[in-house]
Design an enzyme around this catalytic site. Structure first.
Site, short mmCIF file in Angstrom:
data_model
loop_
_atom_site.label_atom_id
_atom_site.label_comp_id
_atom_site.label_asym_id
_atom_site.label_seq_id
_atom_site.Cartn_x
_atom_site.Cartn_y
_atom_site.Cartn_z
N LEU A 29 -32.80 -29.95 -39.42
CA LEU A 29 -32.24 -29.99 -38.06
C LEU A 29 -30.89 -30.69 -38.04
CD1 LEU A 29 -35.52 -30.90 -36.18
CD2 LEU A 29 -34.23 -28.79 -35.90
N GLY A 30 -30.72 -31.67 -38.89
CA GLY A 30 -29.45 -32.38 -38.92
C GLY A 30 -29.50 -33.55 -39.87
N GLY A 32 -28.19 -37.63 -40.41
CA GLY A 32 -27.64 -38.81 -39.75
C GLY A 32 -27.15 -39.81 -40.77
N PHE A 34 -28.63 -42.48 -42.05
CA PHE A 34 -29.63 -42.79 -43.07
C PHE A 34 -30.49 -41.58 -43.39
CE2 PHE A 34 -29.11 -47.05 -41.24
CZ PHE A 34 -29.03 -47.83 -42.37
N CYS A 37 -33.13 -34.87 -40.91
CA CYS A 37 -34.17 -34.59 -39.94
C CYS A 37 -34.59 -33.12 -40.09
CB CYS A 37 -33.61 -34.87 -38.56
SG CYS A 37 -34.82 -34.81 -37.29
N ASP A 146 -25.64 -46.77 -28.00
CA ASP A 146 -24.94 -45.69 -28.71
C ASP A 146 -25.09 -44.37 -27.94
OD1 ASP A 146 -23.40 -44.52 -30.66
OD2 ASP A 146 -25.05 -44.25 -32.08
P1 ADP Z 1 -29.54 -41.47 -37.92
O1 ADP Z 1 -30.22 -42.49 -37.08
O2 ADP Z 1 -29.73 -41.67 -39.40
O3 ADP Z 1 -28.08 -41.26 -37.56
P2 ADP Z 1 -30.32 -39.36 -36.22
O4 ADP Z 1 -31.33 -39.93 -35.34
O5 ADP Z 1 -28.95 -39.26 -35.67
O6 ADP Z 1 -30.28 -40.10 -37.61
O7 ADP Z 1 -30.78 -37.90 -36.67
C1 ADP Z 1 -29.99 -37.06 -37.50
C2 ADP Z 1 -29.89 -35.66 -36.93
O8 ADP Z 1 -31.18 -35.11 -36.84
C3 ADP Z 1 -29.37 -35.60 -35.51
O9 ADP Z 1 -27.99 -35.49 -35.45
C4 ADP Z 1 -30.03 -34.35 -34.97
O10 ADP Z 1 -29.26 -33.21 -35.31
C5 ADP Z 1 -31.33 -34.30 -35.69
N1 ADP Z 1 -32.42 -34.85 -34.86
C6 ADP Z 1 -32.76 -36.15 -34.69
N2 ADP Z 1 -33.83 -36.26 -33.86
C7 ADP Z 1 -34.17 -35.01 -33.49
C8 ADP Z 1 -35.19 -34.46 -32.64
N3 ADP Z 1 -36.08 -35.24 -32.01
N4 ADP Z 1 -35.24 -33.11 -32.50
C9 ADP Z 1 -34.35 -32.33 -33.12
N5 ADP Z 1 -33.37 -32.78 -33.93
C10 ADP Z 1 -33.27 -34.10 -34.12
#
Ligand code: ADP
Length: 608
Positions: A29-30, A32, A34, A37, A146
């Site tokens: 999905l993406g 981040g 750390f 997802c 954030d």
């Molecule tokens: P980090 O805390 O390491 O930055 P994130 O929480 O930003 O990680 O998650 C990384 C990516 O995963 C997000 O940019 C998003 O694209 C995807 N993602 C995170 N949570 C969800 C969710 N609940 N449903 C769908 N995609 C998600």
């Protein structure tokens, strides 16, 4: 279920070492800071989740582990319709796994990337949900710290959920607040930069920045240089475009105040005219992820509009009225309705200043061919049949995938078509979306503007007829002298774009021009998208054009049955190929690379 999995998929299983439950790891999905997802499915129950997978190696240091522990501690107890639901977590020797509510339509950042600006009703729709989630957080003494587009997740049915509690903290009295600067640089509040700590008002500030970005297309304090951005934030130096409605401007000005004390509370924001006087849809269509939706507020003027247009356009079978008479009726109707409904057309741009600033992002700079062309046989008024963005994207994707996936390696392009049909393509464009919209000229010399509010206006090749599309499926035409007063601001902007393009831009390639008379219903630009390398344009007749800025090459997909691929090379010469030939015989690395890029662009736009 596990037994049914192919052995190659066993590596995609995640097992909870304590409960023994297994999950199938699906699409990424993406990524981040750390985590990566993924979609995850419980192999027993079939329940779907988003799972954040954090490698143990990334959290080896105590402070990194503490950050994840903090995120879990704060998030696990939250239960609210507009907060991403925390399900459970566990770890094994390799990773930490956090199971969350699945938000399959990714985030507002993705929507913003495809759309640049949203309509005010859409912004109200999303902001109300953010405010609802944020109010819940603040009531529980939690600061998000954030708030940004990428942390507003969108579910399958277009509901918004605030997520990512990686930087969240419990609210402390001012003297005990940590003075670290955290958050996304563009959205960070002045008091945080001045190391006075982060209170609920700093979240409100970020929310103001989010609202600004969605309405204007870029963050309020964005500059090329971080130091400069911070200086602008501290001095609250930003501009409010006149194209925003007055309540939107007033609310933004109220939120973006230097002193946290002067900013409105969440409840005050919700009571502001921007929310109470403007229309908020109950839900948004899925297509709004990639294209401007047709949001028709339930109001009497609109119902009248529907009624009268229906009776007028029902006339296609009724030939008794003469055409001019009908056009007059529509023109009166539109002018009357525009006067009554202009307050509901939220993002309608205002008339430009007599001499507006020079448009940005200009391409092509040689003299143009500007010989006058034949006249257009006006199609009169009525509904046009056209494709939606989703259909254009899907059909182009399908055709291109098919072509690219099977192409054999080759060094050269196959023989082009000897005498291809003349194409309608964009020969010039101007991105002035920070103020009004996107202007373009077709090879038929028709000029048009796709305004930021999704309306479209075009001037025929002979400059005598104005075509107005309040949505991509509604079409009115007027002779230039009879454009209703309410549409005059758009007409002035259109004229401004026209003269700009005629005077300053050159045609983008050596393709044969098309007489407009040959194109009774020219395609309508439905959507444009700019990436760092190229501009993608999608048209109502299914045509897709990609302009690569670096070397001015262009790709045009048109025709469909059969699909034609036109490539305008660096030397501006154009060749048209049958897609089926490219598929069978392959093509030059130059063209292949561009076809692949176009495919990627389209895949990013696909709502599926
Ligand atoms: P980090 O805390 O390491 O930055 P994130 O929480 O930003 O990680 O998650 C990384 C990516 O995963 C997000 O940019 C998003 O694209 C995807 N993602 C995170 N949570 C969800 C969710 N609940 N449903 C769908 N995609 C998600």
């Amino acid at each position: 279920m596990l037994a049914g999995l192919p052995t190659s998929d066993h590596g995609r299983l995640i097992t909870d070492p304590r409960s023994g439950r297994t999950y199938f790891k699906g699409r990424l999905l993406g990524k981040g800071g750390f985590a990566r997802c993924y979609e995850a499915t419980d192999t027993e129950t079939g329940s779907a989740y988003a799972v954040k997978v954090i490698p143990q190696s990334r959290v080896a240091k105590p402070h990194q582990r503490e950050k994840i522990r903090n995120e879990i501690e704060l998030h696990r107890d939250l239960q609210h319709r507009h907060i991403v639901r925390f399900s459970h977590h566990f770890e094994d020797a390799d990773n930490i796994y956090i199971f969350l509510e699945l938000c399959s339509r990714k985030s507002l950042a993705h929507i913003w990337k495809a759309r640049h600006t949203l309509l005010e009703p859409e912004v109200r729709y999303y902001l109300r949900q953010i405010l609802s989630g944020l109010k819940y957080l603040h009531q529980r003494g939690i600061l998000h710290r954030d708030l940004k587009l990428g942390n507003f997740f969108i579910t399958e049915n277009m509901e918004l959920k605030v997520g990512d509690f990686g930087l969240a903290a419990r609210l402390e009295p001012p003297e005990q607040r940590k003075k670290t600067i955290c958050g996304t640089p563009n959205y960070v509040a002045p008091e945080v930069l001045l190391r006075q700590g982060h209170g609920p008002e700093a979240d409100v500030w970020s929310l103001g920045c989010v609202m600004y970005t969605l309405l204007c297309g870029s963050p309020p304090f964005e500059t090329a240089d971080l130091k400069e951005t911070y200086r602008c934030i501290k001095q609250v130096h930003y501009t409010l475009p006149a194209s925003l409605s007055l309540p939107a401007r007033q609310l933004l000005a109220a939120i973006l105040r230097a002193s946290p004390r002067d900013r409105p509370s969440i409840d005050q924001i919700l009571r502001h005219d921007f929310f109470t006087k403007g229309y908020t849809p109950d839900r948004l269509p899925i297509s709004s992820c990639v294209t401007v939706p047709d949001l028709t507020p339930p109001n009497p003027a609109r119902s009248l509009f529907a009624k009268v247009t229906k009776s007028l356009f029902g006339r296609k079978k009724n030939k008794s009225k003469n055409h001019a008479q009908e056009r007059d009726e529509v023109s009166c109707l539109v002018s009357g309705l525009m006067r009554t409904s202009v307050g509901h057309q939220d993002a309608r741009p205002e008339a430009p200043a007599a001499s507006g600033p020079a448009p940005v992002s200009l391409v092509e700079t040689a003299p143009e061919d500007s010989s006058p062309r034949g006249t257009l046989a006006s199609s009169g008024d009525g509904f046009e049949e056209g494709l939606t963005v989703a259909t254009v994207v899907e059909s182009a994707l399908c055709a291109l995938r098919n072509c690219v996936a099977f192409m054999p390696p080759a060094e050269q392009n196959p023989a082009p078509l000897a005498q291809p049909e003349p194409l309608v393509w964009v020969s010039k464009w101007v991105d002035y979306s920070n103020k009004f919209g996107f202007g373009y000229q077709l090879s038929s010399r028709r000029v048009a503007v796709l305004f930021n509010d999704g309306t479209h206006m075009a001037l025929s090749a002979n400059r005598k007829t104005v075509h107005y599309n309040p949505t991509s499926t509604k079409h009115f035409s007027f002779s230039v002298g009879a454009v209703p007063r309410a549409l005059q601001p758009q007409l002035s902007i259109l004229r401004y774009f026209t003269s700009y393009m005629e005077q300053h831009l050159m045609k983008g390639g050596d393709l044969p021009s098309v007489e407009e008379v040959e194109v009774p219903a020219p395609p309508l630009l439905l959507q444009w998208v700019k990436t760092d390398q190229a501009l993608l344009m999608l048209f109502s007749d299914g045509t897709v054009q990609v302009n690569f800025y670096g070397d001015h090459t262009k790709l045009i997909l048109s025709g469909w049955e059969p699909l034609l691929v036109t490539f305008v090379a660096r030397n501006r010469s154009a060749c048209t190929y049958l897609a089926s030939h490219l598929r069978q015989l392959g093509c030059s690395p130059d063209l292949r690379q561009r076809l692949r890029y176009a495919l990627r662009l389209l895949r990013d736009r696909s709502p599926a």
